[in-house]
Design an enzyme around this catalytic site. Sequence first.
Site, PDB file in Angstrom:
ATOM      1  N   GLU A   1       0.826  -1.216   0.000  1.00  0.00           N
ATOM      2  CA  GLU A   1       0.000   0.000   0.000  1.00  0.00           C
ATOM      3  C   GLU A   1       0.855   1.259   0.000  1.00  0.00           C
ATOM      4  OE1 GLU A   1      -3.335   2.409   2.690  1.00  0.00           O
ATOM      5  OE2 GLU A   1      -2.208   0.737   3.563  1.00  0.00           O
TER       6      GLU A   1
ATOM      7  N   GLU B   1     -11.698   2.868   5.732  1.00  0.00           N
ATOM      8  CA  GLU B   1     -10.622   3.241   6.647  1.00  0.00           C
ATOM      9  C   GLU B   1     -10.653   4.749   6.837  1.00  0.00           C
ATOM     10  OE1 GLU B   1      -6.627   1.262   6.606  1.00  0.00           O
ATOM     11  OE2 GLU B   1      -5.912   3.312   6.333  1.00  0.00           O
TER      12      GLU B   1
END
Length: 281
Positions: free
Chosen positions: A149, A248
Site C-alpha cells: 500500500e 478506513e
Amino acid sequence: MSLRFSANLSWLFPQLPALPARLEAAAAAGFGAVEAAWPAGCPAEALRTAAERVGVRIVLLNTPPGDQEAGEMGLAAVPGRQAAFRQGLAAAVQYAKAVGCPRIHLMAGRVPLGADRAAVTGEMETTFIENLRYAADLLAQEDMIGLVEPINNRITDPRYFLNTPHQAAAILEKVGRPNLKLQLDLFHCQIMDGNLSRNLETYFPLMGHIQIAQVPGRHEPDSPGELSFPYIFKLLESLGYTGYVGCEYAPKGDTLEGLGWLRSYWESRGLQHGGTSKAAE
C-alpha cells in the site's frame, strides 16, 4: 455488480475497546466483511469466534509494525530488519490462518531516522523486493494474497517509503509474483497523485484491495471534501471490481450515524440492509 464494503475495525466504532465488539457492531450495521491493522492484544480465537457468531468475513490484516516506540511502521523495506520482518510475517500468517483471512498487507516501513531518502532509496527497494519475494512464496503455500500500500508522505507519514501507485507498480513488476497485489487507499492516492479515474483504470489489473476516506479530513465519504464517491463507486462498478472496499476513515461522530452514505448506496442499487439483493429474500 454492486460493491462489497469492509469495516476497518482499527478506525470504526472507536468507542468499543475490543476488536470482537467492534466486529459485532460492524455486523449489526450491515457489513459482511471487516479488516484491521495488526490486531495486537486480541487473541485470534476471540476474533474468529465473534466472526463466526455473526457471519462476517475477516478479509484483510496487516503485518506487525515492528518497534513502534522506535518509530517503526512496517519492516518490509527496512535494511537490516529482514529477520524481524520474517518473524512478523510468520506471526501474521499464523493469525490470518486462524481467523480465515486471505489477505495480508505487507507494510513497507519508513526511511530510517536521519537518513536522506534519495541516498537510501536503492538499498530500501532492494530490501523490499527480496522480502516481498520471500513473503509471496510463503503466502502461496497458504493460498493467501500479499498486498503493498502506498501511503502519502505529504500529510500522513513523511518518512514512509512507499508513496505512489507508480512506485508500487514498478516494484511489483520487479518482484514478479502473481499473488502480490496493490492495495490502493484513495485517500493517499488523491493526496499524492490525484488523477483518480486514470489511476484506477491504469492500475486496475494489479488491484487486490481498495480503501476509502474523504480528502483532506479522512472522514466519511459523504463528508465535505475533494472526492465524489458516488462517481468513484460507479467507476469501480464499470471496471468490474469484485474485491472489497475498505472503510478506513475516522468517523466525525458516531460511526453508525455516519453510515448514511452506505445505506444510500445500498438503496440506490436496490439492495437491502447489509448489501444483499432484495430478490434473494
